[in-house]
Scaffold this motif. Structure first.
Motif, PDB file in Angstrom:
ATOM      1  N   LYS A 295       0.828  -1.207   0.000  1.00 58.88           N
ATOM      2  CA  LYS A 295       0.000   0.000   0.000  1.00 58.88           C
ATOM      3  C   LYS A 295       0.865   1.261   0.000  1.00 58.88           C
ATOM      4  CE  LYS A 295      -4.318   1.631   2.014  1.00 58.88           C
ATOM      5  NZ  LYS A 295      -5.352   1.396   3.037  1.00 58.88           N
ATOM      6  N   ILE A 296       1.972   1.240   0.729  1.00 57.67           N
ATOM      7  CA  ILE A 296       2.885   2.388   0.726  1.00 57.67           C
ATOM      8  C   ILE A 296       3.410   2.635  -0.684  1.00 57.67           C
ATOM      9  CG2 ILE A 296       5.150   3.193   1.498  1.00 57.67           C
ATOM     10  CD1 ILE A 296       4.575   1.877   4.192  1.00 57.67           C
ATOM     11  N   LEU A 297       3.772   1.574  -1.377  1.00 56.43           N
ATOM     12  CA  LEU A 297       4.266   1.726  -2.744  1.00 56.43           C
ATOM     13  C   LEU A 297       3.190   2.267  -3.667  1.00 56.43           C
ATOM     14  CD1 LEU A 297       6.407  -1.533  -3.068  1.00 56.43           C
ATOM     15  CD2 LEU A 297       7.236   0.819  -2.832  1.00 56.43           C
ATOM     16  N   ARG A 298       1.946   1.826  -3.490  1.00 55.23           N
ATOM     17  CA  ARG A 298       0.844   2.375  -4.310  1.00 55.23           C
ATOM     18  C   ARG A 298       0.658   3.857  -4.024  1.00 55.23           C
ATOM     19  NH1 ARG A 298      -1.732  -2.593  -3.166  1.00 55.23           N
ATOM     20  NH2 ARG A 298      -2.891  -1.655  -1.436  1.00 55.23           N
ATOM     21  N   HIS A 299       0.708   4.226  -2.745  1.00 55.00           N
ATOM     22  CA  HIS A 299       0.549   5.638  -2.400  1.00 55.00           C
ATOM     23  C   HIS A 299       1.684   6.476  -2.990  1.00 55.00           C
ATOM     24  CE1 HIS A 299      -2.846   4.702  -0.107  1.00 55.00           C
ATOM     25  NE2 HIS A 299      -2.382   4.746   1.123  1.00 55.00           N
ATOM     26  N   SER A 300       2.897   5.945  -2.934  1.00 57.00           N
ATOM     27  CA  SER A 300       4.034   6.671  -3.485  1.00 57.00           C
ATOM     28  C   SER A 300       3.865   6.882  -4.987  1.00 57.00           C
ATOM     29  CB  SER A 300       5.329   5.911  -3.193  1.00 57.00           C
ATOM     30  OG  SER A 300       6.446   6.586  -3.728  1.00 57.00           O
ATOM     31  N   ARG A 308       9.468   9.918   2.318  1.00 53.38           N
ATOM     32  CA  ARG A 308       9.346   9.529   3.716  1.00 53.38           C
ATOM     33  C   ARG A 308       7.896   9.181   4.017  1.00 53.38           C
ATOM     34  NH1 ARG A 308      11.782  13.419   8.350  1.00 53.38           N
ATOM     35  NH2 ARG A 308      13.703  12.575   7.418  1.00 53.38           N
ATOM     36  N   PHE A 309       7.729   8.130   4.820  1.00 50.86           N
ATOM     37  CA  PHE A 309       6.382   7.746   5.250  1.00 50.86           C
ATOM     38  C   PHE A 309       6.413   7.522   6.751  1.00 50.86           C
ATOM     39  CE2 PHE A 309       2.647   5.412   6.114  1.00 50.86           C
ATOM     40  CZ  PHE A 309       1.752   5.779   5.140  1.00 50.86           C
ATOM     41  N   THR A 310       5.513   8.195   7.494  1.00 53.32           N
ATOM     42  CA  THR A 310       5.491   8.051   8.938  1.00 53.32           C
ATOM     43  C   THR A 310       4.130   7.540   9.412  1.00 53.32           C
ATOM     44  OG1 THR A 310       4.817  10.354   9.360  1.00 53.32           O
ATOM     45  CG2 THR A 310       7.181   9.899   9.232  1.00 53.32           C
ATOM     46  N   PHE A 311       4.183   6.638  10.387  1.00 56.23           N
ATOM     47  CA  PHE A 311       2.990   6.043  10.988  1.00 56.23           C
ATOM     48  C   PHE A 311       2.642   6.794  12.272  1.00 56.23           C
ATOM     49  CE2 PHE A 311       4.813   2.724   8.458  1.00 56.23           C
ATOM     50  CZ  PHE A 311       3.782   1.887   8.063  1.00 56.23           C
ATOM     51  N   LEU A 337      10.801  -5.162   2.724  1.00 57.54           N
ATOM     52  CA  LEU A 337       9.942  -5.359   1.565  1.00 57.54           C
ATOM     53  C   LEU A 337       9.988  -4.145   0.639  1.00 57.54           C
ATOM     54  CD1 LEU A 337       6.853  -7.035   3.277  1.00 57.54           C
ATOM     55  CD2 LEU A 337       8.415  -8.109   1.644  1.00 57.54           C
ATOM     56  N   LEU A 338      10.017  -2.954   1.218  1.00 54.00           N
ATOM     57  CA  LEU A 338      10.093  -1.729   0.398  1.00 54.00           C
ATOM     58  C   LEU A 338      11.435  -1.654  -0.326  1.00 54.00           C
ATOM     59  CD1 LEU A 338       8.494   0.917   2.788  1.00 54.00           C
ATOM     60  CD2 LEU A 338       7.466  -0.106   0.763  1.00 54.00           C
TER      61      LEU A 338
END
Length: 340
Positions: A295-300, A308-311, A337-338
């Motif tokens: 999902k992070i890759l799709r958002h990117s 940068r991605f922060t939770f 994985l990323l």
């Protein structure tokens, strides 16, 4: 891509029989920051609020305590409510943090999503934008110059005034934290500041026009693509399985969002509304490591590239132990994985 954790130093189960003392809550937060460093997390941010349920009214103090217990992780505000702060003092606080951490300090500055700081420090809410614009200008001048001559409407003037201490880093990193206002995205681009976008609801790809506006404004102002970084701050939680993550995160999330909704006119949070945010395009990042990495890759990709991605887990009112496990999974499972 860097991965990070943002915390508001929330007091869990604030009215429950097992509620920790404030001192215990801070001690647990410092333990989580230390564990994030050991787990390979890139950055840890502390917010700024002035409310009963949060203990982050002095974020630089928390980060300074964490600096002595960590070695590699970058330490940042998330965000500094600059509209209600003195830019001189804010710079001094984070320059000192940079010295303590030996060059690991950053700032994310913004106007904040709550208004508590304005009456507390004697500012008028109707001056919201003018305050931020003026104070950001002063902060950047202090960052870029040891001696400053400056005048404005909301703070006494400075005449050839030296500002100390100076940080270890030649140029203290300052990100601009934004919500959904086009003017804020354009301002970040024109100033060449890295952008941290708070996406706590809706679908992430809907922010693409605003991110494009940021990049366009930055390029027109003469800044390179490398300077125009984009980060995302989202509500999220990682567990070993998706159902486990959802079941553990939802109760606290529903309570938190319903309480905030009472102040802002939102309807009560329901399980259906929660689950609607868990789909491929939804803003919530709650699930297994494999799901969250994808999902992070799709958002990117949807936003044209994210640095940068922060939770932010506090909204889920999770226990200290649950957050430790999630931090470990983000650092040891999601990050690899990323990188693949």
């Amino acid at each position: 891509m860097e991965l990070g954790i943002d915390s508001f130093a929330a007091k869990f189960n604030i009215d429950g029989p097992d509620a920790p003392t404030d001192a215990t809550a801070i001690a647990q937060l410092l333990e989580r920051i230390e564990y994030a460093d050991q787990s390979g997390i890139d950055v840890f941010g502390i917010g700024e609020h002035h409310r009963r349920e949060f203990l982050d009214s002095a974020p630089s103090n928390i980060l300074a305590a964490a600096a002595g217990r960590t070695k590699n992780i970058r330490l940042t505000s998330a965000v500094t409510v600059l509209s209600a702060a003195d830019p001189v003092r804010a710079f001094q606080d984070f320059a000192t943090l940079d010295l303590i951490s030996q060059g690991r300090a950053e700032m994310v500055v913004g106007r904040g999503s709550f208004t508590d700081a304005f009456p507390l420090f004697g500012y008028k809410l109707q001056d919201y934008d003018q305050l931020f614009t003026e104070k950001l200008d002063l902060l950047l001048q202090i960052r870029d110059h040891e001696k400053v001559t400056w005048s404005g409407q909301f703070r006494p003037a400075l005449v050839n005034q030296s500002i100390y201490p100076r940080p270890v880093q030649e140029k203290l990193p300052i990100w601009l934290g934004v919500g959904g206002t086009p003017q804020s995205f354009a301002r970040a681009g024109m100033l060449g500041l890295p952008l941290m976008v708070a996406i706590i609801g809706g679908q992430t790809h809907q922010f693409r026009p605003l991110v494009d506006l940021y990049r366009k404004a930055g390029k027109e102002a003469g800044f390179s693509e490398d300077q125009l970084k984009v980060g995302i701050h989202s509500l999220g939680y990682v567990a070993e399985g998706s159902q486990q993550a959802e079941d553990e995160f939802y109760p606290g999330y529903a309570k938190s969002m319903t309480n905030i909704g009472k102040e802002r006119g939102w309807p009560p949070m329901t399980r259906d509304r929660f689950e609607s945010q868990l789909g491929p395009q939804g803003a919530l990042l709650v699930g297994s490591p494999e799901e969250i990495a994808a999902k992070i890759l799709r958002h990117s990709e949807a936003l044209g590239g994210v640095s940068r991605f922060t939770f932010q887990m506090d909204t889920g009112n999770l226990s200290h132990e649950q957050q430790l496990k999630s931090i470990n999974l983000i650092g040891t499972a999601v990050a690899p994985l990323l990188k693949k």
